[in-house]
Design an enzyme around this catalytic site. Structure first.
Site, PDB file in Angstrom:
ATOM      1  N   HIS A 148       0.768  -1.073  -0.012  1.00 62.27           N
ATOM      2  CA  HIS A 148      -0.154  -0.040  -0.031  1.00 62.27           C
ATOM      3  C   HIS A 148       0.792   1.362   0.147  1.00 62.27           C
ATOM      4  O   HIS A 148       0.342   2.317   0.300  1.00 62.27           O
ATOM      5  CB  HIS A 148      -0.913  -0.128   1.375  1.00 62.27           C
ATOM      6  CG  HIS A 148      -2.152  -0.805   1.115  1.00 62.27           C
ATOM      7  ND1 HIS A 148      -1.900  -2.149   1.252  1.00 62.27           N
ATOM      8  CD2 HIS A 148      -3.323  -0.766   0.828  1.00 62.27           C
ATOM      9  CE1 HIS A 148      -3.336  -2.656   1.249  1.00 62.27           C
ATOM     10  NE2 HIS A 148      -4.112  -1.881   0.511  1.00 62.27           N
ATOM     11  N   GLY A 197      -0.347  -2.861  -5.766  1.00 64.05           N
ATOM     12  CA  GLY A 197      -1.724  -3.816  -5.509  1.00 64.05           C
ATOM     13  C   GLY A 197      -3.058  -3.078  -5.265  1.00 64.05           C
ATOM     14  O   GLY A 197      -3.888  -3.435  -5.701  1.00 64.05           O
ATOM     15  N   HIS A 198      -3.106  -1.660  -4.540  1.00 65.13           N
ATOM     16  CA  HIS A 198      -4.186  -0.924  -4.520  1.00 65.13           C
ATOM     17  C   HIS A 198      -4.049   0.153  -5.389  1.00 65.13           C
ATOM     18  O   HIS A 198      -3.257   1.099  -4.892  1.00 65.13           O
ATOM     19  CB  HIS A 198      -4.319  -0.835  -2.895  1.00 65.13           C
ATOM     20  CG  HIS A 198      -5.893  -0.239  -2.688  1.00 65.13           C
ATOM     21  ND1 HIS A 198      -6.681   0.440  -3.507  1.00 65.13           N
ATOM     22  CD2 HIS A 198      -6.758  -0.656  -1.791  1.00 65.13           C
ATOM     23  CE1 HIS A 198      -7.903   0.691  -2.960  1.00 65.13           C
ATOM     24  NE2 HIS A 198      -7.943  -0.134  -1.853  1.00 65.13           N
ATOM     25  N   HIS A 258     -11.203  -7.180  -6.359  1.00 64.55           N
ATOM     26  CA  HIS A 258     -11.395  -5.990  -5.382  1.00 64.55           C
ATOM     27  C   HIS A 258     -12.344  -4.838  -5.643  1.00 64.55           C
ATOM     28  O   HIS A 258     -11.576  -4.111  -6.931  1.00 64.55           O
ATOM     29  CB  HIS A 258     -10.183  -5.836  -4.542  1.00 64.55           C
ATOM     30  CG  HIS A 258     -10.508  -5.039  -3.314  1.00 64.55           C
ATOM     31  ND1 HIS A 258     -10.611  -3.750  -3.409  1.00 64.55           N
ATOM     32  CD2 HIS A 258     -10.375  -5.350  -2.062  1.00 64.55           C
ATOM     33  CE1 HIS A 258     -10.716  -3.211  -2.157  1.00 64.55           C
ATOM     34  NE2 HIS A 258     -10.553  -4.213  -1.268  1.00 64.55           N
ATOM     35  N   GLU A 310     -13.834  -9.016  -0.819  1.00 62.48           N
ATOM     36  CA  GLU A 310     -14.303  -7.552  -0.857  1.00 62.48           C
ATOM     37  C   GLU A 310     -14.388  -7.354  -2.529  1.00 62.48           C
ATOM     38  O   GLU A 310     -14.316  -6.093  -2.749  1.00 62.48           O
ATOM     39  CB  GLU A 310     -13.458  -6.447  -0.413  1.00 62.48           C
ATOM     40  CG  GLU A 310     -12.888  -6.897   1.138  1.00 62.48           C
ATOM     41  CD  GLU A 310     -12.297  -5.655   1.644  1.00 62.48           C
ATOM     42  OE1 GLU A 310     -12.748  -5.031   2.791  1.00 62.48           O
ATOM     43  OE2 GLU A 310     -11.070  -5.340   1.352  1.00 62.48           O
ATOM     44  N   GLU A 326     -19.472  -2.357   0.023  1.00 62.62           N
ATOM     45  CA  GLU A 326     -18.549  -1.760   0.793  1.00 62.62           C
ATOM     46  C   GLU A 326     -18.830  -0.306   0.645  1.00 62.62           C
ATOM     47  O   GLU A 326     -18.937   0.375  -0.336  1.00 62.62           O
ATOM     48  CB  GLU A 326     -17.149  -1.913   0.515  1.00 62.62           C
ATOM     49  CG  GLU A 326     -16.116  -1.406   1.670  1.00 62.62           C
ATOM     50  CD  GLU A 326     -14.637  -1.516   1.249  1.00 62.62           C
ATOM     51  OE1 GLU A 326     -14.373  -2.472   0.596  1.00 62.62           O
ATOM     52  OE2 GLU A 326     -13.751  -0.769   1.666  1.00 62.62           O
ATOM     53  N   CYS A 328     -16.569   2.334   1.018  1.00 55.65           N
ATOM     54  CA  CYS A 328     -15.570   2.669   0.148  1.00 55.65           C
ATOM     55  C   CYS A 328     -15.905   2.426  -1.334  1.00 55.65           C
ATOM     56  O   CYS A 328     -15.676   3.331  -2.248  1.00 55.65           O
ATOM     57  CB  CYS A 328     -14.422   2.253   0.433  1.00 55.65           C
ATOM     58  SG  CYS A 328     -13.743   3.009   2.024  1.00 55.65           S
ATOM     59  N   CYS A 409     -10.909   2.795   6.513  1.00 57.10           N
ATOM     60  CA  CYS A 409     -10.991   3.449   5.421  1.00 57.10           C
ATOM     61  C   CYS A 409     -12.403   4.414   4.885  1.00 57.10           C
ATOM     62  O   CYS A 409     -12.507   5.279   4.505  1.00 57.10           O
ATOM     63  CB  CYS A 409     -10.422   2.711   4.068  1.00 57.10           C
ATOM     64  SG  CYS A 409     -11.385   1.189   4.042  1.00 57.10           S
ATOM     65  N   CYS A 410     -13.477   3.550   5.432  1.00 51.32           N
ATOM     66  CA  CYS A 410     -14.639   4.172   4.899  1.00 51.32           C
ATOM     67  C   CYS A 410     -15.230   5.156   5.743  1.00 51.32           C
ATOM     68  O   CYS A 410     -15.648   6.125   5.028  1.00 51.32           O
ATOM     69  CB  CYS A 410     -16.016   3.223   5.054  1.00 51.32           C
ATOM     70  SG  CYS A 410     -15.747   1.529   4.178  1.00 51.32           S
TER      71      CYS A 410
END
Lengths: 635, 635
Positions: A148, A197-198, A258, A310, A326, A328, A409-410
């Site tokens: 991340h 990855g994200h 995801h 997710e 989710e 997010c 995160c949300c």
């Protein structure tokens, strides 16, 4: 792309500022929400959520990590997960937008203090992450799949972009530029051939290019978008699709893996496509999103069916039970839909934004702004427990609204969206304004040719369906486009020419407006049955009820002990109006219990008639522990 | 409990040997499967799977870990996950049973060699695990939640129990006793008040007590069972229910949390209840399992609906899509059902075992015995890929049959069940024998009073429904009970007295048997519609087809391009016989695509008539990539 001066954006700051597109977004100084459904939520966000998030980040040491990192040594005491830096950045972004909405000296000082802390943790070469690269820590970029690092840098850049647009270039932009330069140096054309990855760095770098006029950031974003899909991320049991890394962006047909990762990547791809004039890429992503809407989206606009990763499920795999959806992913889908709206001018993207705002974003946040749903299920079979206000929820995912999550995160993601929400209501083109979302708001801006245009919108939407728009500024005639949602069959407008019907699903146009003109849009708010595509196996034989843009649900607290799962509704009678909800009739009857739930034929069930009250889904789980269902089996 | 001599069990060894109960299990020397459906699967298991598993464990270093550990030092090269020792033990257990089924000098040598390796890794105080406690490794029992130490010890004990029963006490039993003594010393009444995150030590210790006559092991198992449910496991985001640790065993109403964990724990609780005469505990667990069967079990007998935590869902949450139904949960449910059958004599537990054997265990294993399903979904929407024979599947869970998994519990678990399967077919009581499963088999044993009894069973079940039983030994008249499954309405038996109907769901009794008597059971094998309890939302409006004990499914390889998900069956016509499958009629029609899958009413779909072939579910995914569904929507 023209070089942009580094002073504050005269519009007051906007979340996305493409250099071209069919629609021009308006900034926080041009559109002000001053009441109503979203006004009260913005007030709660500014008055409670931002402070709440800051307090948790301090308590858990996530802000303190920057101070610890300043020493240049890795500390065994570094707190939180590897992405906790990004939560601080998301909060900073939210604070930056909130300052654009409502200046506040204390909040201004808070943002400067956080900026100083972040700056102090930045390495001399520009690299910035509190968890990597110092003695005793893992090496930089040693885990592109789950580290991340670029994701965090992306959120840093987004915070700096928000700040610069609202208040002008400051040291946060310096920090972000140096971090972005380091990313470009490391991952440029001659650097490491890898992606994070994200995704998140992709849209952030394009936005940074827009703010700074620095082409290099756009080029790096384009490189990241094009590199994705070639399995550069090391093999992992979640599979490459989890990272959208199994297929190139422009070759894919649908969003997969995801959900938040896929939606952030798609947002960045649209940004790249718009700035580079790459219509093929733009059309590819639009087609993927359109197919995702047609096959992989919940009635609420929620995306991502699976808990385990997710992730989006296969086409039409949209179980109501444990729907992940989710929060997010809702925020991310708004980001993507808004970009597509600006690029294409298609009102269907505003329809999606409306659906997500009322049924995911508004659902997630508690009334006091101090707890949140991480996932937004459409069916709750056992009563939701109450989470104590001082309890951090370990991990992430399902369960009740919680004040904080280990993976939180949300909460700051919703906070940054709500603080900048005025930026998503109205756009401009050469001829006038387009109203995409209905809210109490005032708009004042100038068209490209310099003409002043303005309007004042008043509505109690979505409780009511009447929207009044009064023209408050006009240097000569201009045209207003009012979105008429696709569900609004029977909508009417009233203007100088009188009252007339307007077709749903396309904008109602009002040309030649002058100051003082008043337009009234009347949207039909009778609750209505909604049936699912028969390919959605999980809700076969069920109906839902919607009212305006709001999905309704049955909640056990309204049912005096009746088991919601034993309800069978009678669809021959239309749902009846009941405040901002509805009433449906049917029967309640629990099948007799047997030792095995499969048989040649099921035994008859004795039912008693029942009238069931439905309430807006976004209001569920606010009146004590309850069960809930959106999809109701038919008799 | 009487003290048992430590020579080999004269029955040839049995998986579970309660000291009391309504039924007495028979051993591998008393029941021999000699052909048919299970005979061929046992041959594949012994001829391919055991060798395959050993080769992978060697290749991945899981067997080698014991040799490395022998040095007394933790090695950075230790391979595999923290539970890989248990896979070696499960393989050893399977080899021990296989030697009971079919002696083989090479296999005997292999087991001795593995025993020596395991023994060498045991610490002087009896502790045995290759991943903990040595310099450079984590401390012993430092992570009871996920360390799997007692779990691994449990499987070591099970291997030793199998070996001792088949071949007599040997050094593996010494190793297991020393390891168990260490567990008792550490976790005894005055020791650590903790339980293992993954139950398994509980049934293992009771079985060790049965083999050795050592009461201490039973007492320790009882302690572990009673300690469970008091949240001694540290809080973790999966929640205490994941570990069945949120509620005491005797207070729970249903199995919940991680399915394999829950089923192993329940098996251990039954063992404790039986040996201590604790009928309250026995009844509590039986009620939990009965409720689990009634509300939380797939049509296939599969248990555990959720991918995310490999867990049971709420009551009636049984989605066909991505049904987890882990193979190990099938094995574990057989373990539990068998214990309850022995304790209570209730034939319904044999019904469940049959369902799981034909629809989970037989489904998991590939034809060559060299790849396995980890999870057993009931609906596959995209064609299953083919996994190369040398590819280890990272992690665990869904996807196609794979030769090996990073988490490879299912493969050796099935292997130990298949090797000992003869032990699950027939029981004895004072008056005679009870046949629970139909297979080509020969039975020779003595009743409690010493009378010899024997039978020979011949059948092509489940392809056909005829089962012939010939009495081969009788020192005086005895009584045979033949299970008549609950689905077998119309079953008939033929004996000396002629042919007559027998009611389904209860055993058909044949008293006063003498040598040479022949009994023929004719079970109706016409395929039949099965409808689900209306509370199972995910398959509302669907039917399945079963034939005998076998669940059928539609598979795309039989459909010449038709989309299975577009099928709507006509239930007015009964399913027609088609070999060991069936044919159903209906229509195929894909709904028109729209931009949004929810509407006031769904557009009409043009369908064309179709006849759809159904095949046994256990045969799916054996003819190349295909989609599949068990539950078929009705027209």
């Amino acid at each position: 792309m023209p070089s942009t001066p580094l002073g504050a954006d005269p519009t007051g700051g906007r979340p996305v500022v493409p250099s071209r597109g069919r629609r021009r977004p308006l900034g926080l100084a041009e559109v002000r929400i001053d009441g109503g459904f979203w006004g009260s939520r913005q007030a709660t966000n500014g008055g409670a959520t931002l402070e709440h998030a800051r307090a948790w980040m301090d308590k858990l040491g996530w802000t303190g990590n920057f101070t610890t990192a300043e020493t240049g040594h890795g500390s065994p005491d570094r707190r939180g997960r590897e992405f906790s830096d990004s939560e601080v950045y998301k909060l900073m972004e939210a604070v930056a937008w909130e300052l654009g909405r409502r200046p506040d000296a204390g909040r201004e000082a808070e943002l400067r203090e956080l900026t100083r802390a972040v700056r102090a943790a930045q390495a001399p070469d520009g690299y910035l992450h509190t968890a990597y690269g110092r003695p005793g820590q893992r090496p930089r970029y040693s885990d592109l799949a789950f580290g991340h690092e670029l994701y965090c840098t992306g959120h840093l850049v987004q915070a700096a972009v928000a700040r610069a647009r609202v208040a002008g270039a400051d040291e946060l932009l310096d920090v972000a530029r140096r971090a972005a330069d380091h990313v470009c140096d490391t991952f440029g054309p001659d650097g490491v051939w890898g992606v994070c990855g994200h995704p998140e760095i992709e849209p952030a770098l394009v936005e940074l290019a827009r703010v700074t006029g620095e082409q290099r950031y756009l080029e790096q974003a384009s490189l990241f978008v094009e590199r994705r899909g070639h399995r550069s991320i090391p093999q992992h049991h979640v599979g490459w699709a989890y990272f959208s890394d199994e297929q190139p962006v422009r070759a894919a047909r649908v969003l997969r893996g995801h959900a938040v990762r896929a939606l952030y990547l798609a947002s960045g791809a649209v940004d790249v496509a718009v700035e580079t004039g790459d219509d093929e890429l733009l059309e590819a992503v639009a087609a993927q999103f359109d197919r995702t809407l047609a096959r992989r989206t919940y009635l609420t606009g929620g995306m991502g069916a699976r808990h385990a990763d997710e992730a989006f499920g296969d086409d039409f795999v949209l179980p109501a039970d444990r729907a992940y959806a989710e929060t997010c992913a809702g925020v991310a889908a708004v980001m993507l839909a808004w970009r597509l709206l600006l690029a294409t001018g298609q009102p269907r993207y505003a329809d999606v934004i409306e659906r997500i705002l009322y049924n995911v974003v508004a659902t997630s946040v508690s009334d006091d702004g101090r707890s949140f749903f991480y996932a937004n299920t459409l069916h709750q079979r056992t009563p939701t427990p109450t989470v104590p206000a001082d309890r951090e929820q370990l991990g992430f995912g399902g369960g009740p609204r919680a004040p904080w999550f280990e993976v939180s995160c949300c909460l700051p993601n919703v906070a940054r969206l709500l603080a900048s929400l005025a930026g998503y209501l109205v756009t401009a083109d050469d001829g006038g304004l387009q109203v995409h979302q209905f809210a109490d708001a005032e708009v004042d801006t100038r068209l490209a040719d310099g003409r002043a245009v303005g309007l004042r919108m008043r509505t109690d939407y979505p409780a009511g369906g009447d929207v009044t728009v009064r023209v408050t500024a006009a240097d000569g005639p201009w045209t207003l486009a009012l979105r008429v949602p696709p569900w609004a069959a029977g909508a009417t407008v009233t203007d100088r020419a009188g009252r007339r019907s307007v077709p749903p699903g396309e904008p109602a146009l009002f040309p030649d407006l002058a100051v003082g003109d008043e337009i009234r849009l009347a949207l039909p708010m009778r609750p209505r049955w909604t049936v699912p595509d028969p390919r959605i196996d999980a809700v076969r034989g069920c109906v839902a009820v919607e009212r305006g843009p709001v999905v309704l649900c049955a909640e056990s607290v309204d049912q005096a002990g009746d088991d919601l799962d034993a309800l069978r509704v009678d669809t021959r009678t239309p749902p009846g109006p009941d405040g901002d909800g509805a009433t449906v009739t049917g029967g309640i009857g629990t099948p007799p219990d047997g030792p095995w739930p499969y048989a040649d034929e099921q035994p008859a069930t004795v039912t008693h008639p029942a009238a069931v009250r439905l309430v807006p889904y976004h209001r569920w789980a606010r009146r004590g522990p309850s069960t809930m269902r959106v999809w109701l089996p038919t008799a």
